[in-house]
Design a protein around this motif. Structure first.
Motif: not given
Length: 419
Positions: A29-38
């Motif tokens: 699952x990605x962070x907001x703006x699909x930036x990082x793996x969270x």
DNA sequence: TCTGGGGTCCTAGGACCC
DNA sequence: TCTGGGGTCCTAGGACCC
């Protein structure tokens, strides 16, 4: 005795609940703006995908192994979190919700053997919500965290680890990695590595004065807790927040003041809504603005400023107006801004307000207006009624891999084909 | 090219007060 | 040589958590 219920790979488990075909497959699952793996499934962890890693760094790996990607769907996760917490509340007398996927509970006064109770709690949450959890039970919260990690790692424990005898605890700590202890973060972890301190037991054996001197009172609390002496309080009343903030990174740099003003107005309105939901008022509002720190080739700027109100407020109108004024104060043309935020502080409970002699805000009038606005937004959907300052275009994020609103929209319910 | 968001607590230092 | 003592408030930064 304290219990801890920790949801396994929570965000991934939420997505899998409606996509059972993804069980056993790598999912992130990605962070907001699909930036990082969270969040990562066990299979994704095994591929070497790290927590917090930027997506672009693992894009090739993800494509090669067919890793399923999801944009963060916090509405879904919040809803499922609520279901988990509701189930837990029905099973234990007092619960402290620690985060979206974790809760502590007090287990004093139970006749049932605690390991059996723990397993029953885990199984009930699983049955009622579909979310797999790990339960840890121990004399302190820090040890309960250790226990829950063991429960997660050793299948033979059947999802629950009950740790109470002193010699058992000692044995566990003698192999438990120090850097995985609750309260030992990256910085201390590195420092301990340099000192060749690897296990929690080695930390416990350090002199008290050393811990106090190098790590302050917070480190000392961890030291006590690992010895089975409770030093972290239990808070089951759900005390209200001391700070409320709302901030976002933008998909692209923004140069335009008017656009930033609309965005910041929206952030202030979001904060105000949460403030009223917890029946509080705030006395200060901060506004900050920052450029892209990863772009070393561009001029950098970080500015923050605050305003204190003579009388604490929860009025969206007042907070939005002030946030825009603060933004105009710190904005300088010519910089590409990447992130902005609003932060409310000095929060006090509604009804405990000291009025000023020369109050300028029509408090009662605003209160009725806010009530009406909140009620309409509750009935007809979030953001139906808002201030003109926020503009008509909602703040857009990149959310390329967003799942359905399975639990919060009639149009997007899961369809089960009956054949 | 791309890099999250929302919190907590503690400490040190500067500016100010009497 | 030698320069008080007891406070408050604010900010920035550091550490941690999920």
């Amino acid at each position: 005795m304290y219990g801890l219920c920790d949801c396994n790979n929570f965000f991934v488990s939420c997505e899998r609940l409606f996509r059972p075909d993804l069980v056993g497959r790598p999912v992130v699952v990605l962070s907001n703006n699909d930036g990082c793996i969270i969040a990562r499934s066990n299979e994704a962890k095994a591929l070497g995908i790290a927590m917090g890693q930027p997506l672009y760094q693992v894009k090739a790996l993800i494509e090669r192994h067919g890793v399923a990607l999801f944009s963060a769907n916090h509405t879904l996760y919040g809803d499922l979190s609520h279901r988990v917490m509701t189930t837990l509340r029905s099973l234990v007398p007092s619960l402290e919700i620690y985060s979206v996927d974790e809760a502590f509970f007090d287990l004093s006064g139970f006749d049932e053997p605690l390991d059996a109770l723990g397993r029953r709690i885990g199984a009930t949450v699983r049955r009622n919500t579909g979310i797999p959890v790990s339960i840890g039970i121990a004399p302190t919260k820090t040890l309960a965290k250790v226990a829950s990690k063991l429960a997660k790692h050793y299948p033979r424990l059947e999802g629950c680890c009950y740790m109470h005898r002193e010699e058992d605890i000692r044995k566990v700590l003698s192999t438990f990695p120090l850097r995985d202890v609750w309260g030992i973060g990256r910085r201390y972890g590195r420092r301990f590595d340099e000192m060749h301190l690897r296990t929690a037991a080695q930390f416990v054996d350090l002199p008290e004065a050393w811990v106090r001197g190098r790590m302050g009172v917070t480190g000392l609390r961890t030291w006590y807790e690992l010895q089975g002496r409770p030093a972290v309080g239990f808070d089951d009343l759900g005390s209200s927040r001391q700070q409320i903030s709302h901030s976002r990174s933008f998909p692209h740099e923004i140069y335009d003041r008017a656009e930033l003003e609309r965005i910041v107005a929206g952030f202030a309105a979001a904060c105000a809504e949460r403030l009223r939901r917890q029946r509080s008022l705030c006395r200060t509002i901060h506004c900050f603005l920052t450029t892209n720190r990863h772009r070393e080739d561009q001029p950098q700027r970080y500015e923050t400023t605050l305003c204190s109100f003579a009388e604490p407020t929860d009025s969206t109108l007042e907070l939005v107006k002030t946030a825009r004024r603060l933004l105009r104060e710190i904005y300088r043309p010519g910089f590409g801004y990447k992130k902005a935020g609003v932060l409310l502080g000095e929060i006090v409970p509604e009804g405990s307000v000291q009025r000023t002699l020369f109050g300028s805000v029509p408090t009662e009038k605003h209160a009725r207006l806010m009530q009406a606005m909140d009620e309409m937004n509750r009935l007809y959907g979030r953001g139906k009624v808002k201030t003109a300052a926020e503009g008509t275009e909602p703040f857009r994020m990149n959310r390329e891999y967003l799942s359905q609103r399975y639990t919060t929209s009639w149009d997007e319910l899961l369809v089960v084909k009956a054949k």
